[in-house]
Design a protein around this motif. Structure first.
Motif, PDB file in Angstrom:
ATOM      1  N   ASP A 211       0.853  -1.195   0.000  1.00  0.00           N
ATOM      2  CA  ASP A 211       0.000   0.000   0.000  1.00  0.00           C
ATOM      3  C   ASP A 211       0.889   1.244   0.000  1.00  0.00           C
ATOM      4  OD1 ASP A 211      -1.641   2.189   0.751  1.00  0.00           O
ATOM      5  OD2 ASP A 211      -3.101   0.814   1.636  1.00  0.00           O
ATOM      6  N   ARG A 212       0.983   1.917  -1.153  1.00  0.00           N
ATOM      7  CA  ARG A 212       1.940   3.014  -1.294  1.00  0.00           C
ATOM      8  C   ARG A 212       1.526   4.263  -0.523  1.00  0.00           C
ATOM      9  NH1 ARG A 212       1.756   1.127  -7.324  1.00  0.00           N
ATOM     10  NH2 ARG A 212      -0.086   0.251  -6.323  1.00  0.00           N
ATOM     11  N   TYR A 213       0.233   4.538  -0.394  1.00  0.00           N
ATOM     12  CA  TYR A 213      -0.193   5.662   0.427  1.00  0.00           C
ATOM     13  C   TYR A 213       0.152   5.385   1.901  1.00  0.00           C
ATOM     14  CZ  TYR A 213      -2.916   7.812  -3.375  1.00  0.00           C
ATOM     15  OH  TYR A 213      -3.306   8.427  -4.541  1.00  0.00           O
ATOM     16  N   PHE A 214      -0.086   4.169   2.347  1.00  0.00           N
ATOM     17  CA  PHE A 214       0.232   3.756   3.708  1.00  0.00           C
ATOM     18  C   PHE A 214       1.739   3.872   3.954  1.00  0.00           C
ATOM     19  CE2 PHE A 214       1.084   0.556   6.991  1.00  0.00           C
ATOM     20  CZ  PHE A 214       0.074   0.796   7.900  1.00  0.00           C
ATOM     21  N   ILE A 490     -12.992  -3.484 -10.554  1.00  0.00           N
ATOM     22  CA  ILE A 490     -12.016  -3.780  -9.511  1.00  0.00           C
ATOM     23  C   ILE A 490     -12.641  -3.554  -8.138  1.00  0.00           C
ATOM     24  CG2 ILE A 490      -9.770  -3.200  -8.504  1.00  0.00           C
ATOM     25  CD1 ILE A 490      -8.919  -2.094 -11.180  1.00  0.00           C
ATOM     26  N   VAL A 491     -12.535  -4.559  -7.275  1.00  0.00           N
ATOM     27  CA  VAL A 491     -12.818  -4.387  -5.849  1.00  0.00           C
ATOM     28  C   VAL A 491     -11.470  -4.371  -5.152  1.00  0.00           C
ATOM     29  CG1 VAL A 491     -13.809  -5.416  -3.782  1.00  0.00           C
ATOM     30  CG2 VAL A 491     -15.050  -5.543  -5.943  1.00  0.00           C
ATOM     31  N   SER A 492     -11.155  -3.277  -4.483  1.00  0.00           N
ATOM     32  CA  SER A 492      -9.855  -3.178  -3.822  1.00  0.00           C
ATOM     33  C   SER A 492      -9.894  -2.120  -2.734  1.00  0.00           C
ATOM     34  CB  SER A 492      -8.756  -2.823  -4.839  1.00  0.00           C
ATOM     35  OG  SER A 492      -7.508  -2.657  -4.198  1.00  0.00           O
ATOM     36  N   HIS A 493      -9.087  -2.372  -1.678  1.00  0.00           N
ATOM     37  CA  HIS A 493      -8.900  -1.382  -0.624  1.00  0.00           C
ATOM     38  C   HIS A 493      -7.588  -0.625  -0.808  1.00  0.00           C
ATOM     39  CE1 HIS A 493     -11.624  -4.239   1.781  1.00  0.00           C
ATOM     40  NE2 HIS A 493     -12.321  -3.156   1.519  1.00  0.00           N
ATOM     41  N   ASP A 494      -6.876  -0.900  -1.899  1.00  0.00           N
ATOM     42  CA  ASP A 494      -5.607  -0.225  -2.172  1.00  0.00           C
ATOM     43  C   ASP A 494      -5.903   1.121  -2.825  1.00  0.00           C
ATOM     44  OD1 ASP A 494      -3.169   0.692  -3.305  1.00  0.00           O
ATOM     45  OD2 ASP A 494      -2.389  -1.347  -3.317  1.00  0.00           O
ATOM     46  N   ARG A 495      -5.750   2.190  -2.072  1.00  0.00           N
ATOM     47  CA  ARG A 495      -6.152   3.522  -2.529  1.00  0.00           C
ATOM     48  C   ARG A 495      -5.313   4.004  -3.703  1.00  0.00           C
ATOM     49  NH1 ARG A 495      -5.066   5.768   3.291  1.00  0.00           N
ATOM     50  NH2 ARG A 495      -3.451   4.180   2.982  1.00  0.00           N
ATOM     51  N   TYR A 496      -4.017   3.784  -3.650  1.00  0.00           N
ATOM     52  CA  TYR A 496      -3.114   4.206  -4.724  1.00  0.00           C
ATOM     53  C   TYR A 496      -3.467   3.490  -6.033  1.00  0.00           C
ATOM     54  CZ  TYR A 496       1.427   5.354  -6.931  1.00  0.00           C
ATOM     55  OH  TYR A 496       2.413   5.813  -7.777  1.00  0.00           O
ATOM     56  N   PHE A 497      -3.647   2.176  -5.946  1.00  0.00           N
ATOM     57  CA  PHE A 497      -3.995   1.352  -7.103  1.00  0.00           C
ATOM     58  C   PHE A 497      -5.302   1.830  -7.729  1.00  0.00           C
ATOM     59  CE2 PHE A 497      -6.012  -2.501  -8.871  1.00  0.00           C
ATOM     60  CZ  PHE A 497      -5.028  -2.929  -9.753  1.00  0.00           C
ATOM     61  N   MET A 498      -6.302   2.076  -6.887  1.00  0.00           N
ATOM     62  CA  MET A 498      -7.599   2.525  -7.390  1.00  0.00           C
ATOM     63  C   MET A 498      -7.499   3.909  -8.025  1.00  0.00           C
ATOM     64  SD  MET A 498     -10.059   0.222  -6.786  1.00  0.00           S
ATOM     65  CE  MET A 498     -11.647   0.766  -6.161  1.00  0.00           C
ATOM     66  N   ASP A 499      -6.750   4.802  -7.405  1.00  0.00           N
ATOM     67  CA  ASP A 499      -6.606   6.156  -7.952  1.00  0.00           C
ATOM     68  C   ASP A 499      -5.942   6.128  -9.321  1.00  0.00           C
ATOM     69  OD1 ASP A 499      -7.843   7.403  -5.897  1.00  0.00           O
ATOM     70  OD2 ASP A 499      -6.037   8.165  -4.929  1.00  0.00           O
ATOM     71  N   ARG A 500      -4.994   5.221  -9.503  1.00  0.00           N
ATOM     72  CA  ARG A 500      -4.253   5.179 -10.755  1.00  0.00           C
ATOM     73  C   ARG A 500      -5.055   4.531 -11.888  1.00  0.00           C
ATOM     74  NH1 ARG A 500       1.791   2.662 -11.967  1.00  0.00           N
ATOM     75  NH2 ARG A 500       1.948   3.572 -14.027  1.00  0.00           N
TER      76      ARG A 500
END
Length: 631
Positions: A211-214, A490-500
């Motif tokens: 998790d890159r934001y984390f 996409i179902v994901s809790h990874d904020r960076y991945f979703m934003d991109r």
């Protein structure tokens, strides 16, 4: 204070070298993230520091005055213990004091009771019990009587995380906290709470996360493990990427020079007679060093793909007025949506809100209660689920992929071989010919993902694809999906991945309501925060006294005489009615601070202040009732 000193650590498994002659130091207050592709030795390095693995050579010295605690992917637990009993298996003096106190509640031994209370005070176990319950609450663990054996995998990891965080607070000594992918199985609210907790906590941390934001929020040092080496970066994830790019550009320039020299040296080697002289030995050794540099591959992610996707017709996928419930729990209520060609939709919401259920309904795996679904004839779904990969015993990686096809088609009429496609997803030649059973857990997940993509679907459905994937693989996957011309969910809790990736959000907001939001994940969160703040500010607050005292009026008999309050009592009543809302407000603020505070000393101070205010508020309420009765 130095916590860990490691010199020239080397670890191999067979012919595979994980790392070689790496050295590092961890000092008090360091918050370090390890970045590497799966199979590079991240978890092995953590186990060496924990004493669970032994390095082939080198030394790792742990300061005797610190405790090292690990949050691992594999959790050991007794399924017969309930959650509270599992939390109490911690080995520390405050926890022992807490256990003895609970025993004393059922004891008649006055000496034992007095000692239990004294130990609670001495080890500040009252505060620890309060913090333990707050941590469990933040991680959505509320039923402490539930047996560990009845919990889901995600719940078990959350309980284990709560236990670990409690352990770091239980002993007032120096602690090195080691965490391997702590954000897996946490929803966004939990991730943001943990992020805030670790950022504020005065701890020393060694962290592995995708998790890159984390990572950016919690850590200020990044260790990069690559090709057996360890590189150090001070600063953000962006700084790490910039440093890595500069290093690889410099290495590529060196490789180009080495290639030219290598060709010349190769000609010389071939001309040499078999009986070489001592004089030429140094040149021969130099040749092998040059050959090693020349054959280094740093352009692992430089391949741009122009995919030949399976044709999509005019009709993609349309859901009309879908209802779905399980008992009294409503997951979908009158939900309609028409998916478009090339649309990249992110689905977000709390755990158990119905996200995976929607994916199953779309693919026909689960029935819905009401509504209609129309699926285009040309649709070919590619579904990446959370369950593991299925493969034959001792089957090699390359053979597993070739079962689908020998080649992957490109739009320009060319194609990629199965081996080239594997290399794109960071499987080197040696790994391609290894049995799948020998891969690490993260490598198996990467192969599973690649297996889905290699089938060339035109509608991708990903359910938590980022769990257990390393950052290099995520970068490759993101590049792949950005070029993907089909539809994507996409179902994901990874904020960076979703934003991109996503340009559209379907947000499960509870009770079957799904909000359609145009924008990425962070834009949705910001909009939702603004709306919540506006709604909070526009709520009409009740009168202070009625808000504070929710007691129905006592019916007065018509024959009951009423007396007037004395001047002093009247002034006292006015003062109480003025102070009670202020005390309520102070109490609410302290509770909010406690929920967001992780510093032990501050928590102790706030708890003491909360107790004082609560006692004063209770006295005010009792006196207010007495004065009202006097009227």
């Amino acid at each position: 204070m130095n916590y860990v000193s490691a010199e020239n650590l080397t670890k191999s498994y067979g012919i595979k070298v994980l790392f070689e002659n790496i050295s590092f130091h961890i000092n008090e207050g360091d918050k370090i993230a390890i970045v590497a592709k799966n199979g590079s030795g991240k978890s092995t390095l953590l186990k060496i520091l924990m004493g669970k693995e032994i390095a082939d050579s080198g030394t790792a010295i742990i300061n005797k005055d610190i405790q090292v605690v690990l949050f691992d992917q594999e959790i050991d637990y007794d399924p017969n213990l309930n959650i509270e009993e599992f939390m109490m298996t911690l080995d520390s003096k405050p926890i022992l004091a807490l256990k003895n106190y609970h025993k004393s509640l059922h004891s008649t031994d006055n000496d034992f009771i007095e000692k239990a209370l004294a130990d609670m005070e001495a080890h500040k176990a009252w505060d620890l019990e309060n913090e333990m319950k707050q941590i469990l609450s933040q991680l959505k663990i509320t039923d402490l009587e539930a047996k560990m054996g009845t919990l889901s995998g995600g719940q078990i990891k959350r309980v284990a995380l709560a236990k670990l965080l409690t352990e770091t607070r239980a002993e007032h000594r120096h602690t090195l906290l080691i965490m391997d992918e702590p954000t897996n199985h946490l929803d966004v609210d939990m991730v943001e709470w943990l992020e805030n907790y670790l950022t504020k906590a005065k701890i020393t941390l060694l962290l592995v996360t995708h998790d890159r934001y984390f990572l950016d929020s919690v850590c200020d040092i990044i260790w990069e493990m690559e090709d057996g080496n360890l590189y150090f970066h001070n600063g953000s994830y962006a700084t790490y990427l910039e440093n890595k790019m500069i290093r690889e550009d410099n290495l590529n320039a060196t490789i180009d020079k080495a290639n030219n020299l290598y060709r010349k040296e190769l000609e010389w080697m071939r001309r040499q007679p078999k009986a070489r002289t001592t004089k030429s030995k140094s040149r021969i050794d130099s040749f092998y060093e040059t050959e090693k540099v020349a054959k280094t591959d740093t352009r692992k992610q430089g391949l741009e793909l122009d995919f030949e996707m399976k044709r999509l017709g005019n009709k993609i996928l349309e859901l009309k007025n879908i209802d779905k419930s399980f008992g009294n729990k409503v997951l979908l209520k009158d939900f309609s949506y028409q998916f478009q060609r090339g649309e990249k939709v992110g689905i977000i919401g709390k755990n158990g809100a119905g996200k995976s259920t929607l994916l199953n309904i779309i693919q026909g795996f689960e029935k819905y209660d009401k509504g209609e679904i129309e699926t285009g004839e040309t649709i070919s779904f590619g579904y990446f689920a959370q369950k593991g990969l299925t493969y034959k015993e001792d089957e090699r990686v390359i053979d597993f992929i070739k079962e689908i096809a020998e080649f992957y088609p490109l739009a320009n009429g060319k194609s990629l071989s199965a081996s080239q496609f594997l290399r794109l997803f960071l499987f080197d030649d040696q790994t391609q010919y290894s049995p799948i059973s020998k891969l690490s857990g993260g490598e198996k997940r990467r192969l599973h993902l690649m297996y889905i993509l290699y089938q060339n679907p035109n509608f991708l459905i990903f359910d938590e694809p980022t769990n257990d994937l390393d950052l290099p693989t995520l970068t490759v996957l993101e590049n792949f999906l950005q070029q993907f011309q089909g539809s994507l969910i996409i179902v994901s809790h990874d904020r960076y991945f979703m934003d991109r990736i996503v340009d559209h959000v379907l947000a499960f907001e509870g009770d079957g309501k799904i909000r359609d939001f145009v924008g990425n994940f962070s834009e949705y969160r910001e909009a939702k925060s603004r709306e919540d703040a506006l709604e909070k500010n526009t709520v009409v607050k009740p009168e202070p006294v009625k808000e504070t005292i929710s007691i129905p009026e006592t019916p007065q008999s018509s024959n009951t005489p009423k007396r007037k309050l004395t001047f002093k009592e009247q002034r006292e009543l006015e003062t109480i009615e003025k102070e009670m809302p202020e005390l309520e407000e102070k109490r609410a603020k302290i509770l909010d601070q406690l929920n967001n505070e992780s510093d032990y000393e501050k928590i102790a101070g706030l708890s003491s202040e909360l107790e004082t205010i609560s006692e004063k508020l209770e006295n005010h309420e009792m006196r207010w009732l007495e004065l009202q009765e006097a009227l």
